[in-house]
Design a protein around this motif. Structure first.
Motif, PDB file in Angstrom:
ATOM      1  N   VAL A  11       0.590  -1.238  -0.052  1.00 30.29           N
ATOM      2  CA  VAL A  11      -0.018   0.117  -0.030  1.00 30.29           C
ATOM      3  C   VAL A  11       0.870   1.249  -0.094  1.00 30.29           C
ATOM      4  O   VAL A  11       0.607   2.049  -0.840  1.00 30.29           O
ATOM      5  CB  VAL A  11      -0.857   0.002   1.157  1.00 30.29           C
ATOM      6  N   PHE A  12       1.889   1.251   1.016  1.00 29.21           N
ATOM      7  CA  PHE A  12       2.732   2.436   0.943  1.00 29.21           C
ATOM      8  C   PHE A  12       3.986   2.473   0.025  1.00 29.21           C
ATOM      9  O   PHE A  12       5.005   3.371   0.284  1.00 29.21           O
ATOM     10  CB  PHE A  12       3.165   2.395   2.514  1.00 29.21           C
ATOM     11  N   ASP A  13       3.972   1.689  -0.648  1.00 22.98           N
ATOM     12  CA  ASP A  13       5.304   1.408  -1.973  1.00 22.98           C
ATOM     13  C   ASP A  13       5.256   2.922  -2.334  1.00 22.98           C
ATOM     14  O   ASP A  13       4.300   3.483  -2.674  1.00 22.98           O
ATOM     15  CB  ASP A  13       4.871   0.541  -2.715  1.00 22.98           C
ATOM     16  N   PRO A  14       6.382   3.428  -2.616  1.00 24.86           N
ATOM     17  CA  PRO A  14       6.626   4.917  -3.179  1.00 24.86           C
ATOM     18  C   PRO A  14       5.936   4.875  -4.350  1.00 24.86           C
ATOM     19  O   PRO A  14       5.236   6.000  -4.829  1.00 24.86           O
ATOM     20  CB  PRO A  14       8.062   4.967  -3.276  1.00 24.86           C
ATOM     21  N   THR A  16       3.460   3.011  -5.595  1.00 26.18           N
ATOM     22  CA  THR A  16       1.890   3.069  -5.454  1.00 26.18           C
ATOM     23  C   THR A  16       1.327   4.449  -5.109  1.00 26.18           C
ATOM     24  O   THR A  16       0.383   5.154  -5.448  1.00 26.18           O
ATOM     25  CB  THR A  16       1.630   1.953  -4.537  1.00 26.18           C
ATOM     26  N   ILE A  17       2.063   5.040  -3.992  1.00 22.31           N
ATOM     27  CA  ILE A  17       1.610   6.374  -3.617  1.00 22.31           C
ATOM     28  C   ILE A  17       1.694   7.289  -4.700  1.00 22.31           C
ATOM     29  O   ILE A  17       0.779   8.256  -4.873  1.00 22.31           O
ATOM     30  CB  ILE A  17       2.521   6.889  -2.538  1.00 22.31           C
ATOM     31  N   LEU A  20      -1.206   6.827  -7.127  1.00 20.70           N
ATOM     32  CA  LEU A  20      -2.442   7.050  -6.504  1.00 20.70           C
ATOM     33  C   LEU A  20      -2.648   8.363  -6.570  1.00 20.70           C
ATOM     34  O   LEU A  20      -3.761   8.890  -6.917  1.00 20.70           O
ATOM     35  CB  LEU A  20      -2.403   6.317  -5.137  1.00 20.70           C
ATOM     36  N   LEU A  21      -1.554   9.184  -6.148  1.00 21.28           N
ATOM     37  CA  LEU A  21      -1.924  10.667  -6.055  1.00 21.28           C
ATOM     38  C   LEU A  21      -2.140  11.109  -7.724  1.00 21.28           C
ATOM     39  O   LEU A  21      -2.838  12.185  -7.623  1.00 21.28           O
ATOM     40  CB  LEU A  21      -0.653  11.385  -5.437  1.00 21.28           C
ATOM     41  N   THR A  47       4.911  17.372  -8.481  1.00 19.80           N
ATOM     42  CA  THR A  47       5.126  16.049  -8.228  1.00 19.80           C
ATOM     43  C   THR A  47       6.052  15.414  -9.281  1.00 19.80           C
ATOM     44  O   THR A  47       7.085  14.586  -8.860  1.00 19.80           O
ATOM     45  CB  THR A  47       3.837  15.296  -7.988  1.00 19.80           C
ATOM     46  N   SER A  51       9.784  14.225  -8.661  1.00 19.26           N
ATOM     47  CA  SER A  51       9.857  12.445  -8.721  1.00 19.26           C
ATOM     48  C   SER A  51      11.078  12.278 -10.071  1.00 19.26           C
ATOM     49  O   SER A  51      11.893  11.462  -9.548  1.00 19.26           O
ATOM     50  CB  SER A  51       8.728  12.156  -9.307  1.00 19.26           C
ATOM     51  N   LYS A 243      13.548   2.029  -4.126  1.00 14.80           N
ATOM     52  CA  LYS A 243      12.395   1.211  -3.486  1.00 14.80           C
ATOM     53  C   LYS A 243      13.058   0.165  -2.684  1.00 14.80           C
ATOM     54  O   LYS A 243      12.645  -0.130  -1.416  1.00 14.80           O
ATOM     55  CB  LYS A 243      11.531   0.348  -4.411  1.00 14.80           C
TER      56      LYS A 243
END
Length: 274
Positions: A11-14, A16-17, A20-21, A47, A51, A243
């Protein structure tokens, strides 16, 4: 607890976040009012720019370096008479191996090659290969089971090879492997050569020491030290390194907090028992 931690990482994999954002911001751009669209547009631009900058730099390489240097292989000569050899799973692509009915190594395949090398150096000691299903969504499809598809490996060490197929993480590696020790259980108080990836070695050493093992680290599969290179493919490699580094550093903290490690950042010195 094991599955909970794995789900939380997914869920909190960079990545994935980030995705999602980005999806949320895109939805706002399509369906939001003028003000929310402007905010979302700026968020997406900032972002993406940040990134790309972070991934473009070898930040993961930098974070992996201290992990891999914690137990330098060249500074720790192998013990003359180890009690045995411990090899942690992770070097085999279990899913593909089971589908193709043939063992397929992945980027950490050095662990399997090191097992063969050490097996030749120490022809009379037991070898424990510990690796169950690492993915919480998998059931009974771990590394250890995939060794059955490689008789060219197992035949060389068949009489000494002990398979541990249940463990789902490093803590369980240390617990489950202990059940396989032939003869006197006090054998864990003599040095066992521990084989795993260099970036994973600090967490592995802490976990095994916490369970009473005396281990001699034998790191393989080094990732850090590459020179900075640009290009899209290098960015993908940098993202993979980042990661991996975040997961390992987080794992060290979590293991220490849960009491699964004898230290937040284990020292290179070999300890007697706990």
């Amino acid at each position: 607890m094991t599955n909970t931690l794995k789900v939380l990482w997914d869920v909190f994999d960079p990545v994935t976040i980030f995705l999602l954002l980005t999806l949320i911001s895109t939805a706002i751009l399509v369906y939001g009012n003028a003000m929310s669209r402007a905010v979302a547009a700026r968020f997406v631009c900032y972002t993406v720019a940040i990134s790309l900058l972070v991934v473009g730099l070898p930040l993961g390489n930098v974070l992996l370096f201290p992990l891999e240097q914690r137990f330098p292989k060249d500074e720790q000569p192998l013990p003359p008479s180890p009690a045995g050899i411990l090899v942690l799973g992770g070097g085999i692509d279990a899913e593909i191996s089971h589908i193709r009915q043939a063992m397929e190594l992945n980027a950490s395949g050095d662990r399997v090659l090191a097992m063969l090398h050490l097996g030749q150096l120490y022809p009379n000691v037991p070898i424990i290969y510990s690796g169950g299903p690492g993915d919480w969504r998998a059931q009974g499809r771990g590394d250890a089971d995939a060794l059955a598809y490689a008789p060219w490996i197992t035949n060389k060490i068949a009489q000494r090879l002990l398979i541990e197929p249940r463990s789902r993480n490093t803590h369980e590696n240390a617990v489950e492997a202990r059940r396989l020790i032939p003869g006197d259980p006090s054998a864990i108080n003599a040095p066992w050569i521990l084989v795993t990836s260099a970036w994973h070695m600090p967490r592995a050493v802490g976990a095994f020491r916490s369970e009473g093992w005396v281990v001699h680290p034998y790191p393989v599969d080094f990732r850090s030290g590459r020179r900075f290179k640009s290009g899209f493919l290098r960015w993908l490699r940098n993202l993979d390194d980042l990661k991996l580094a975040i997961k390992e550093w987080a794992g060290l903290v979590i293991y220490h907090r849960l009491g699964w490690s004898d230290s937040a950042f284990p020292s290179p010195e070999v300890k007697d028992g706990r």
